[in-house]
Write a protein that holds these residues in place. Structure first.
Motif, mmCIF file in Angstrom:
data_model
loop_
_atom_site.group_PDB
_atom_site.id
_atom_site.type_symbol
_atom_site.label_atom_id
_atom_site.label_comp_id
_atom_site.label_asym_id
_atom_site.label_seq_id
_atom_site.Cartn_x
_atom_site.Cartn_y
_atom_site.Cartn_z
ATOM 1 N N MET A 124 0.671 -1.181 0.056
ATOM 2 C CA MET A 124 -0.063 -0.082 0.024
ATOM 3 C C MET A 124 0.866 1.297 -0.124
ATOM 4 O O MET A 124 0.563 2.110 -0.551
ATOM 5 C CB MET A 124 -0.928 0.066 1.257
ATOM 6 C CG MET A 124 -1.873 -1.049 1.166
ATOM 7 S SD MET A 124 -3.042 -1.090 -0.093
ATOM 8 C CE MET A 124 -4.186 0.003 0.251
ATOM 9 N N GLY A 176 1.733 2.376 -3.608
ATOM 10 C CA GLY A 176 0.549 2.666 -4.129
ATOM 11 C C GLY A 176 0.407 3.930 -5.000
ATOM 12 O O GLY A 176 0.503 3.766 -6.323
ATOM 13 N N GLU A 177 0.308 4.954 -4.476
ATOM 14 C CA GLU A 177 0.163 6.240 -4.993
ATOM 15 C C GLU A 177 1.457 6.785 -5.721
ATOM 16 O O GLU A 177 1.608 7.168 -6.729
ATOM 17 C CB GLU A 177 -0.376 7.345 -4.215
ATOM 18 C CG GLU A 177 -1.741 7.351 -4.298
ATOM 19 C CD GLU A 177 -2.627 7.362 -5.692
ATOM 20 O OE1 GLU A 177 -2.252 8.027 -6.483
ATOM 21 O OE2 GLU A 177 -3.520 6.403 -5.829
ATOM 22 N N GLN A 186 -5.366 3.133 -12.249
ATOM 23 C CA GLN A 186 -5.879 3.020 -10.872
ATOM 24 C C GLN A 186 -5.144 1.875 -10.141
ATOM 25 O O GLN A 186 -5.006 0.931 -10.727
ATOM 26 C CB GLN A 186 -7.390 2.803 -10.769
ATOM 27 C CG GLN A 186 -7.985 1.812 -11.278
ATOM 28 C CD GLN A 186 -9.353 2.028 -11.655
ATOM 29 O OE1 GLN A 186 -10.000 3.127 -11.874
ATOM 30 N NE2 GLN A 186 -10.109 1.041 -11.527
ATOM 31 N N ARG A 187 -5.330 1.796 -8.852
ATOM 32 C CA ARG A 187 -4.798 0.719 -7.835
ATOM 33 C C ARG A 187 -6.100 -0.108 -8.141
ATOM 34 O O ARG A 187 -6.913 0.186 -8.198
ATOM 35 C CB ARG A 187 -4.380 1.150 -6.539
ATOM 36 C CG ARG A 187 -3.288 1.948 -6.690
ATOM 37 C CD ARG A 187 -2.977 2.477 -5.288
ATOM 38 N NE ARG A 187 -3.763 2.036 -3.982
ATOM 39 C CZ ARG A 187 -3.837 2.548 -2.777
ATOM 40 N NH1 ARG A 187 -3.149 3.644 -2.576
ATOM 41 N NH2 ARG A 187 -4.607 2.028 -1.927
ATOM 42 N N SER A 188 -5.619 -1.657 -7.964
ATOM 43 C CA SER A 188 -6.863 -2.660 -7.632
ATOM 44 C C SER A 188 -7.428 -2.370 -6.470
ATOM 45 O O SER A 188 -6.799 -2.148 -5.407
ATOM 46 C CB SER A 188 -6.216 -3.940 -7.922
ATOM 47 O OG SER A 188 -7.111 -4.935 -7.429
ATOM 48 N N THR A 189 -8.840 -2.621 -6.564
ATOM 49 C CA THR A 189 -9.584 -2.587 -5.173
ATOM 50 C C THR A 189 -9.645 -3.808 -4.806
ATOM 51 O O THR A 189 -10.263 -4.122 -3.747
ATOM 52 C CB THR A 189 -11.148 -2.138 -5.814
ATOM 53 O OG1 THR A 189 -11.461 -2.841 -6.890
ATOM 54 C CG2 THR A 189 -10.987 -0.634 -6.385
ATOM 55 N N VAL A 190 -9.227 -5.203 -5.324
ATOM 56 C CA VAL A 190 -9.136 -6.383 -4.958
ATOM 57 C C VAL A 190 -8.128 -6.433 -4.013
ATOM 58 O O VAL A 190 -7.002 -6.497 -4.474
ATOM 59 C CB VAL A 190 -9.248 -7.361 -6.327
ATOM 60 C CG1 VAL A 190 -9.042 -8.734 -5.704
ATOM 61 C CG2 VAL A 190 -10.284 -7.084 -7.117
ATOM 62 N N PRO A 191 -8.245 -6.998 -2.794
ATOM 63 C CA PRO A 191 -7.413 -7.205 -1.780
ATOM 64 C C PRO A 191 -6.524 -8.251 -2.019
ATOM 65 O O PRO A 191 -7.079 -9.479 -2.256
ATOM 66 C CB PRO A 191 -7.991 -7.082 -0.045
ATOM 67 C CG PRO A 191 -9.685 -7.489 -0.799
ATOM 68 C CD PRO A 191 -9.942 -7.097 -2.077
ATOM 69 N N ASN A 204 -5.216 -9.791 -4.389
ATOM 70 C CA ASN A 204 -5.100 -10.382 -5.523
ATOM 71 C C ASN A 204 -3.925 -10.948 -5.986
ATOM 72 O O ASN A 204 -3.002 -10.304 -6.446
ATOM 73 C CB ASN A 204 -5.624 -9.393 -6.612
ATOM 74 C CG ASN A 204 -5.964 -9.873 -8.247
ATOM 75 O OD1 ASN A 204 -5.519 -10.765 -8.376
ATOM 76 N ND2 ASN A 204 -6.989 -9.416 -8.573
ATOM 77 N N SER A 243 -2.596 -9.830 -9.569
ATOM 78 C CA SER A 243 -2.238 -8.369 -9.754
ATOM 79 C C SER A 243 -0.749 -8.218 -9.039
ATOM 80 O O SER A 243 0.116 -7.797 -9.311
ATOM 81 C CB SER A 243 -3.088 -7.566 -8.895
ATOM 82 O OG SER A 243 -4.230 -7.261 -9.587
#
Length: 76
Positions: free
Chosen positions: A1, A4-5, A30-35, A37, A40
């Motif tokens: 995390m 991420g940005e 965009q970052r994946s919203t799947v924790p 994953n 990814s």
């Protein structure tokens, strides 16, 4: 995390420097919203490893990884 940005921002900058304007406008980053994953994570690991292997700055990391792979191959 934590990456991420900052990593996403860097990716946008690099792609913007190399992509055609029309292509760049059509992309969404965009970052994946799947924790957690695994697909990814695997893709990101593969891309990061390729980056580290190809950069002169990270030569010692790449050399260490190559040496470890060679040693493992010799013992297998």
């Amino acid at each position: 995390m934590r990456l991420g940005e900052p990593l996403l921002r860097q990716t946008r900058e690099v792609i913007a420097a190399h992509a055609l304007p029309a292509t760049l406008q059509a992309l969404t980053f965009q970052r994946s919203t799947v924790p957690d994953n695994p697909v990814s994570l695997g893709a990101a690991t593969f891309a990061l490893e390729g980056f580290l292997d190809d950069r002169e700055t990270f030569g010692t990391v790449a050399a260490g990884r190559r040496a470890a792979r060679a040693a493992k191959a010799r013992t297998s």
